[in-house]
Every structure is written in C-alpha cells, then in structure tokens.
Scaffold this motif. Structure first.
Motif, PDB file in Angstrom:
ATOM      1  N   LEU A 210       0.816  -1.206   0.000  1.00  0.00           N
ATOM      2  CA  LEU A 210       0.000   0.000   0.000  1.00  0.00           C
ATOM      3  C   LEU A 210       0.852   1.260   0.000  1.00  0.00           C
ATOM      4  O   LEU A 210       0.467   2.277  -0.537  1.00  0.00           O
ATOM      5  CB  LEU A 210      -0.909   0.032   1.229  1.00  0.00           C
ATOM      6  CG  LEU A 210      -1.904  -1.093   1.440  1.00  0.00           C
ATOM      7  CD1 LEU A 210      -2.650  -0.850   2.736  1.00  0.00           C
ATOM      8  CD2 LEU A 210      -2.900  -1.142   0.305  1.00  0.00           C
ATOM      9  N   GLY A 211       2.018   1.191   0.632  1.00  0.00           N
ATOM     10  CA  GLY A 211       2.819   2.395   0.819  1.00  0.00           C
ATOM     11  C   GLY A 211       2.488   3.090   2.125  1.00  0.00           C
ATOM     12  O   GLY A 211       2.573   4.304   2.220  1.00  0.00           O
ATOM     13  N   GLY A 331      -1.105  13.306   1.374  1.00  0.00           N
ATOM     14  CA  GLY A 331      -1.624  13.061   2.712  1.00  0.00           C
ATOM     15  C   GLY A 331      -1.041  11.776   3.257  1.00  0.00           C
ATOM     16  O   GLY A 331      -0.921  10.794   2.543  1.00  0.00           O
ATOM     17  N   TYR A 334      -3.319   8.618   2.972  1.00  0.00           N
ATOM     18  CA  TYR A 334      -3.933   8.307   1.676  1.00  0.00           C
ATOM     19  C   TYR A 334      -3.903   6.808   1.354  1.00  0.00           C
ATOM     20  O   TYR A 334      -4.931   6.245   0.986  1.00  0.00           O
ATOM     21  CB  TYR A 334      -3.215   9.111   0.591  1.00  0.00           C
ATOM     22  CG  TYR A 334      -4.019   9.354  -0.654  1.00  0.00           C
ATOM     23  CD1 TYR A 334      -4.735  10.525  -0.824  1.00  0.00           C
ATOM     24  CD2 TYR A 334      -4.060   8.415  -1.667  1.00  0.00           C
ATOM     25  CE1 TYR A 334      -5.466  10.755  -1.958  1.00  0.00           C
ATOM     26  CE2 TYR A 334      -4.796   8.642  -2.816  1.00  0.00           C
ATOM     27  CZ  TYR A 334      -5.493   9.811  -2.955  1.00  0.00           C
ATOM     28  OH  TYR A 334      -6.227  10.027  -4.077  1.00  0.00           O
ATOM     29  N   PRO A 335      -2.749   6.115   1.481  1.00  0.00           N
ATOM     30  CA  PRO A 335      -2.721   4.695   1.101  1.00  0.00           C
ATOM     31  C   PRO A 335      -3.650   3.825   1.926  1.00  0.00           C
ATOM     32  O   PRO A 335      -4.446   3.064   1.368  1.00  0.00           O
ATOM     33  CB  PRO A 335      -1.265   4.283   1.330  1.00  0.00           C
ATOM     34  CG  PRO A 335      -0.503   5.523   1.453  1.00  0.00           C
ATOM     35  CD  PRO A 335      -1.426   6.571   1.925  1.00  0.00           C
ATOM     36  N   LEU A 338      -7.691   4.701   1.521  1.00  0.00           N
ATOM     37  CA  LEU A 338      -8.479   4.342   0.343  1.00  0.00           C
ATOM     38  C   LEU A 338      -8.261   2.883  -0.064  1.00  0.00           C
ATOM     39  O   LEU A 338      -9.127   2.052   0.089  1.00  0.00           O
ATOM     40  CB  LEU A 338      -8.147   5.293  -0.815  1.00  0.00           C
ATOM     41  CG  LEU A 338      -8.577   6.745  -0.581  1.00  0.00           C
ATOM     42  CD1 LEU A 338      -8.051   7.654  -1.666  1.00  0.00           C
ATOM     43  CD2 LEU A 338     -10.074   6.860  -0.509  1.00  0.00           C
ATOM     44  N   LEU A 339      -7.058   2.577  -0.553  1.00  0.00           N
ATOM     45  CA  LEU A 339      -6.812   1.198  -0.978  1.00  0.00           C
ATOM     46  C   LEU A 339      -6.834   0.255   0.225  1.00  0.00           C
ATOM     47  O   LEU A 339      -7.311  -0.873   0.126  1.00  0.00           O
ATOM     48  CB  LEU A 339      -5.466   1.122  -1.712  1.00  0.00           C
ATOM     49  CG  LEU A 339      -5.177  -0.179  -2.436  1.00  0.00           C
ATOM     50  CD1 LEU A 339      -6.248  -0.470  -3.458  1.00  0.00           C
ATOM     51  CD2 LEU A 339      -3.831  -0.156  -3.113  1.00  0.00           C
TER      52      LEU A 339
ATOM     53  N   LYS B  53      11.517   1.570  -2.690  1.00  0.00           N
ATOM     54  CA  LYS B  53      10.398   0.640  -2.578  1.00  0.00           C
ATOM     55  C   LYS B  53       9.073   1.329  -2.330  1.00  0.00           C
ATOM     56  O   LYS B  53       8.029   0.720  -2.404  1.00  0.00           O
ATOM     57  CB  LYS B  53      10.663  -0.347  -1.426  1.00  0.00           C
ATOM     58  CG  LYS B  53      11.683  -1.402  -1.802  1.00  0.00           C
ATOM     59  CD  LYS B  53      11.468  -2.668  -1.024  1.00  0.00           C
ATOM     60  CE  LYS B  53      12.040  -2.644   0.366  1.00  0.00           C
ATOM     61  NZ  LYS B  53      11.866  -3.868   1.103  1.00  0.00           N
ATOM     62  N   GLN B  54       9.140   2.614  -1.972  1.00  0.00           N
ATOM     63  CA  GLN B  54       7.877   3.268  -1.627  1.00  0.00           C
ATOM     64  C   GLN B  54       7.466   4.316  -2.641  1.00  0.00           C
ATOM     65  O   GLN B  54       8.245   5.194  -3.003  1.00  0.00           O
ATOM     66  CB  GLN B  54       7.986   3.928  -0.267  1.00  0.00           C
ATOM     67  CG  GLN B  54       6.617   4.365   0.219  1.00  0.00           C
ATOM     68  CD  GLN B  54       6.691   5.494   1.177  1.00  0.00           C
ATOM     69  OE1 GLN B  54       7.420   5.425   2.143  1.00  0.00           O
ATOM     70  NE2 GLN B  54       5.965   6.545   0.910  1.00  0.00           N
ATOM     71  N   LEU B  55       6.234   4.203  -3.108  1.00  0.00           N
ATOM     72  CA  LEU B  55       5.669   5.218  -3.978  1.00  0.00           C
ATOM     73  C   LEU B  55       4.945   6.215  -3.084  1.00  0.00           C
ATOM     74  O   LEU B  55       3.964   5.887  -2.447  1.00  0.00           O
ATOM     75  CB  LEU B  55       4.690   4.583  -4.958  1.00  0.00           C
ATOM     76  CG  LEU B  55       4.006   5.553  -5.902  1.00  0.00           C
ATOM     77  CD1 LEU B  55       4.926   5.916  -7.035  1.00  0.00           C
ATOM     78  CD2 LEU B  55       2.727   4.968  -6.438  1.00  0.00           C
ATOM     79  N   PRO B 105       1.133  -1.344  -6.416  1.00  0.00           N
ATOM     80  CA  PRO B 105      -0.329  -1.440  -6.282  1.00  0.00           C
ATOM     81  C   PRO B 105      -0.935  -0.211  -5.617  1.00  0.00           C
ATOM     82  O   PRO B 105      -2.085   0.138  -5.869  1.00  0.00           O
ATOM     83  CB  PRO B 105      -0.521  -2.681  -5.405  1.00  0.00           C
ATOM     84  CG  PRO B 105       0.751  -3.435  -5.490  1.00  0.00           C
ATOM     85  CD  PRO B 105       1.827  -2.445  -5.754  1.00  0.00           C
ATOM     86  N   GLY B 106      -0.137   0.462  -4.798  1.00  0.00           N
ATOM     87  CA  GLY B 106      -0.641   1.650  -4.093  1.00  0.00           C
ATOM     88  C   GLY B 106      -0.964   2.808  -5.013  1.00  0.00           C
ATOM     89  O   GLY B 106      -1.563   3.782  -4.584  1.00  0.00           O
ATOM     90  N   TYR B 109      -5.262   4.411  -6.345  1.00  0.00           N
ATOM     91  CA  TYR B 109      -6.135   5.540  -6.031  1.00  0.00           C
ATOM     92  C   TYR B 109      -5.533   6.877  -6.432  1.00  0.00           C
ATOM     93  O   TYR B 109      -6.251   7.832  -6.686  1.00  0.00           O
ATOM     94  CB  TYR B 109      -6.522   5.523  -4.552  1.00  0.00           C
ATOM     95  CG  TYR B 109      -7.704   4.613  -4.307  1.00  0.00           C
ATOM     96  CD1 TYR B 109      -8.989   5.107  -4.390  1.00  0.00           C
ATOM     97  CD2 TYR B 109      -7.533   3.260  -4.064  1.00  0.00           C
ATOM     98  CE1 TYR B 109     -10.082   4.285  -4.206  1.00  0.00           C
ATOM     99  CE2 TYR B 109      -8.617   2.430  -3.888  1.00  0.00           C
ATOM    100  CZ  TYR B 109      -9.891   2.945  -3.948  1.00  0.00           C
ATOM    101  OH  TYR B 109     -10.971   2.128  -3.781  1.00  0.00           O
ATOM    102  N   TYR B 110      -4.210   6.958  -6.522  1.00  0.00           N
ATOM    103  CA  TYR B 110      -3.618   8.190  -7.051  1.00  0.00           C
ATOM    104  C   TYR B 110      -4.033   8.368  -8.504  1.00  0.00           C
ATOM    105  O   TYR B 110      -4.317   9.476  -8.963  1.00  0.00           O
ATOM    106  CB  TYR B 110      -2.087   8.138  -6.955  1.00  0.00           C
ATOM    107  CG  TYR B 110      -1.557   8.222  -5.551  1.00  0.00           C
ATOM    108  CD1 TYR B 110      -1.789   9.345  -4.786  1.00  0.00           C
ATOM    109  CD2 TYR B 110      -0.807   7.189  -4.999  1.00  0.00           C
ATOM    110  CE1 TYR B 110      -1.311   9.440  -3.498  1.00  0.00           C
ATOM    111  CE2 TYR B 110      -0.323   7.271  -3.718  1.00  0.00           C
ATOM    112  CZ  TYR B 110      -0.572   8.392  -2.964  1.00  0.00           C
ATOM    113  OH  TYR B 110      -0.097   8.476  -1.689  1.00  0.00           O
TER     114      TYR B 110
END
Lengths: 369, 184
Positions: A210-211, A331, A334-335, A338-339, B53-55, B105-106, B109-110
C-alpha cells in the motif's frame, strides 16, 4: 445469510473528518468495503493556485485539521528550497518545538480518542483536557489555538518569550508524570487489550504494497523508518531520540507506539530548549517588496516531513509568479485510507471498523484536500 | 558518503540505458529526472529493485500553453533517504497513459484521483466505474487550468433574488407596533 449493506459514517467514526465506508456485511463480518471520500473536499489544491503565496499561509493549515502545523512546515520548506533562502538558526529550533508540541497534542488526542471506539469514555475526556494545556501554550506563542500560521517561509513569525519557555518546561514535567496514568487507564485496560491485541493486523507485505508510512510501517517492518532520522529536516540531526520499532503490528502495538513516541517528543523538546541559541533573528525575508508581492523562482520541488501518521509532503511547482502554479498534497493516510479500506478492512467485524480506522491513523481531511 | 557514490553510479547507469532528458537535484537528497513516456514503467521497476520501494505520490501538472500534461512519480528510499522524482509529459488531447499498479499497487487511487481531477485515463486501472470524489460532476475536470471555478459556481448556484424588501425603518415600525419588546 443474506448480504447487507451498512454505512460507516459520514460522521466521524474513529477519525477526524467526514468520510464514509460502504460495508457489505455477512452476519457481523465485513465482506466488502468501499471507501467514499469526497464529503470533505474543499478544493485546496485549486484554491492555492488562485491565491498569493502569502494568502496561502492562512489556507494551508486547514488541510489537516488535527495537526495543522505540519502543513505550514512543508509549505515553508518547499518555498525555502525554491528561493534558496537561509533560515535563521534560532527559527529551526523554534520550529521543532512547535512541531513536537503539535505531535504530542495529536498523540494525546488519539490516545484518549481510542476510548471512543472501545467504549472507554474517560479516555477522550482526559486526552482533550491535557491537549488543551498545549493549546494554551500555542495561544501564548502564536495568538491562536488550532490554526497558528506561525511557521512562515523564511523562519517563524515571532520569538519565544522567557515566560513561554518556562511554561513549556513546567508543562513537560506535568505531562511526564501524567502519561503513566494513561497507560493505567487505557493500555492496561483488559477491555481495550481484548479488542486490539492480535487483532487489526498489518503485515509487512501489506505495508509495502500500500505504501503505508509512519507508526504502521515502523511497527510492522521493524526498522526506524522515520523521516526525522532518514532524511532529517530542521535540526533533528542534532537531537537524540529513539524511534520505537516492532515486527508485529496489531492494534495494540500501534496505540502503544503513540504512547512511547510522546515520551520521545518530550525528550526532544527538552533538548531543543537547552541547545537553542538564546539570541538571534527568527525570520529572513523570502523576496523583496511587501508580502503581497512575494515571488518565488521557477522550479519544482517535493518536500516531506514526518507527521504523526507518516510521510506528509507537498509537491510544489512555481512559474516565478506571485501565485503557485500547482501544489499537490501527499496526505500521510492516503494509502491506508483508500486502498487499505478497500482491500484490508474486509475480514474485520462491524464493531471493529471504527477501531481499524483509528489505529491505522486514517485522517480524511488530507485525503479530501 | 557511500550512498552518494551509489547514487552517482545509479544515475550513470540510468543515463546509459535510458534516454534521460533532464537531470536535476532540486534539493539535498532529491533527484529529479525527466524521461520519455515509454520508459517510465521500466525505470520505476528498476528503481524499485534498487531500494526505492515506496511510492509516495503520483501527481499531474497541467501545462496548458504547451498543450501537455506532466505526470510526476515520487519514490522514496527508506535506507538512504533519497527521493526520486520521475517525470514525463503526455499529450493533453485525449490524455491516456499506462497504469503502474502492477509495479506499485498503491498507485491505484492516485491514478483514480488524477483521472477525476485531470481527465487522464490510465490503461490497466479499470476501477473508474463510479466517481470517487466528484459525484454528479457535469463539467470538465476541475484541476485543469482552463476550468474556472468562479464561472462554474455562478452557473451552478445562481444568485437568488429576494422578493421581500425591508425598508430602512422596518425594524422601528415593528417595535412601534409592539410586536417586539423594546429593550432600553
């Protein structure tokens, strides 16, 4: 059994703002969930494009309601990077005091606030009462209780007085003695433990998928992934503090981490008060002319800081005009908001949904910005 | 110090293998590259393997005069604290792009966010059936530069006329008639 559709929200169920989740339930278990943001959308990003750099100072704190100061800080940092202005040494330290006080205020609110979804209503009352003492300090420093507009590009608005510093010191002493009572009231409460221990899990793979950042990440991954440590801003590289980490992230760990982090914030503020230069400027002008004619040189920059829920950032584009060309807000929740809701809320029970939201740190105002 | 050498090596590898148009460091610990739109997924995959590794964010900028949309991907490396901005420009007319949800996968929603506010369609991200933020929206995507919110709100919420007109002495007259107790 027949599948039912229920709504969580759009009032505040374990969160700070209007957000709704459509839950499809089978018995007491959530089968599918659909996040429904948009009820709090105020169009900040568009508004910022149509207002002067100075005007935006009054606008941005409103993006994240419970913790407004982080917005002022990232906004100021982005402008400082674009203009290349040097922030006075003393201002860096004062900023840290403000940010850490805001962190404590937010942690107190959520430590107490967790009492809402578990049915421990003494918690919110205690949390808000102690947070009010911080708001008193803010009022003395900045003139406002919630939205301060105190951290401005180029430094801070005003110096701290001796009396305020004394007041902060005595508050820290009070809080340090007071916090163990929170442990007795909330963290050691068997009702709270049964609702959160080994429940509401957040495995490390999900964090990377998800991040998720912040407490959720640190409690699952087991590394001190805190932007204050990894990519320090202000003067966080000159103070000593410890970042709690774990390899097992259930609801209890995440709430317990908030408790532990509050002690670290107290430690940071004490060091800041000791190391802060006694005299000196606190503000450098970012551009010539009056504040209404500020211009920021052309460029694009992404700045980020650590807020209570994780990485909070602004992506700023300037075209050398008196207004920003584009500002995008990252934000922190955010991760997971929502997801995370869509994929990982299913499987929990109806009564745990609000608790899931609260311990994951979902903050709708920064999703709907 | 080690991490800076690593980054230099990484950038030279990137420059050799991909067509990088612009390379800048907007601030300390931040690297920004502008790449061709076809190379973005490959570069993101490569960076993910290298520790980014992080978006953190996917966002869009409307360059209306150039007639382009700029997509910016913000990646963060938690081990060395370096932020990577990967930017690319796509056509503003019928904007379409490839979704990166297979890599991160994150991003889902963006991308939906950008779809609603800028009108960019992401191929591979199918989840656009119902508006997320903007229910019942009937105008062009609102974050585009040519969308005027003032004009929109005037059209959508026209000024109402009030039929009742109070004369200047209306309040006094009411008080005279004894309907409201005068407080003196």
């Amino acid at each position: 059994m027949k599948e039912l559709k229920l709504y969580l929200g759009p009032n505040h169920p374990g969160m700070h703002g209007n957000f709704s989740v459509h839950m499809y339930v089978d018995g007491d278990t959530i089968v599918r969930a659909r996040p429904m943001p948009g009820m709090l959308h105020r169009g900040f990003e568009k508004l910022m494009e149509r207002r002067l750099w100075m005007n935006n100072l009054a606008l941005i704190p409103r993006i994240c309601v419970p913790e407004p100061d982080i917005n002022e800080m990232v906004y100021a940092m982005a402008i400082e990077e674009l203009t290349g202005i040097e922030v006075p040494e003393k201002a860096h330290w004062i900023r840290m005091i403000i940010l850490e006080l805001a962190r404590i205020a937010n942690h107190l609110m959520s430590l107490g606030g967790i009492g809402g979804p578990v049915g421990l209503y003494t918690g919110p009352n205690w949390g808000l009462a102690d947070r009010d003492l911080i708001l008193d300090i803010f009022q003395e420093i900045t003139g406002a209780r919630i939205y301060h507009m105190y951290i401005v590009p180029g430094g801070v608005r005003k110096d701290l007085s001796e009396e305020t510093i004394e007041k902060i010191k005595s508050f820290l002493d009070y809080l340090e003695n007071r916090l163990p009572e929170y442990e007795d009231l909330i963290l050691k409460n068997s009702l709270f433990q049964r609702r959160t221990k080994d429940k509401l899990l957040l495995p490390a793979e999900v964090v990377w998928e998800l991040g998720v950042t912040g407490i959720g990440m640190r409690s699952a991954v087991g590394e001190a992934y805190d932007i204050r440590k990894v990519d320090p801003y202000a003067r966080y590289d000159q103070v000593e503090f410890y970042v709690p980490t774990a390899n097992y992230s259930d609801g209890y760990t995440r709430v317990y981490f908030k408790y532990l982090e509050t002690f670290q914030s107290i430690k940071i503020i004490r060091q800041v008060l000791e190391k802060m230069p006694k005299k000196g400027k606190v503000w450098n002008k970012i551009s010539s002319g009056s504040a209404l004619r500020w211009r920021v040189p052309k460029g694009q920059v992404y700045t980020h800081i650590e807020c209570t829920r994780g990485e909070y950032g602004y992506y700023m584009v300037s075209e050398g005009e008196d207004k920003p060309y584009r500002v995008a807000v990252r934000g922190a929740s955010y991760p997971q908001g929502l997801l995370g809701v869509e994929k990982y809320l299913p499987g929990t029970r109806i009564e745990d949904a609000a608790l899931w939201m609260e311990t994951m740190g979902v903050c709708p105002p920064e999703i709907d910005r | 110090m080690n991490s800076t050498n690593d980054t230099k090596e990484l950038i030279s590898i990137l420059e050799q293998s991909f067509d990088i148009k612009d390379f800048t460091t907007p601030k300390k610990n931040e690297i920004s590259i502008v790449v061709d739109q076809n190379n973005v997924p490959t570069i993101l995959t490569y960076l993910k393997d290298k520790g980014w590794k992080q978006l953190s964010l996917v966002t869009c900028i409307d360059w209306i005069e150039e007639n382009k949309f700029e997509l910016a991907y913000v990646l963060f490396n938690w081990t060395n604290g370096i932020t990577f901005l990967v930017k690319t420009k796509i056509d503003r007319k019928n904007p379409e792009y490839i979704s990166i949800i297979d890599i991160f996968p994150g991003a889902r929603y963006y991308e939906r966010d950008i779809h609603e506010f800028f009108g960019v369609k992401f191929e591979g991200n199918s989840d656009f059936e119902k508006p997320l933020f903007l229910e019942l929206w009937d105008d062009k995507p609102p974050m585009r530069k040519d969308f005027d919110p003032l004009e929109y709100s005037k059209r959508k919420f026209p000024d109402r006329k009030y039929d009742v007109e109070l004369s200047k002495n209306a309040v006094k007259e009411v008080i005279k008639e004894g309907e409201i107790n005068e407080r003196t």
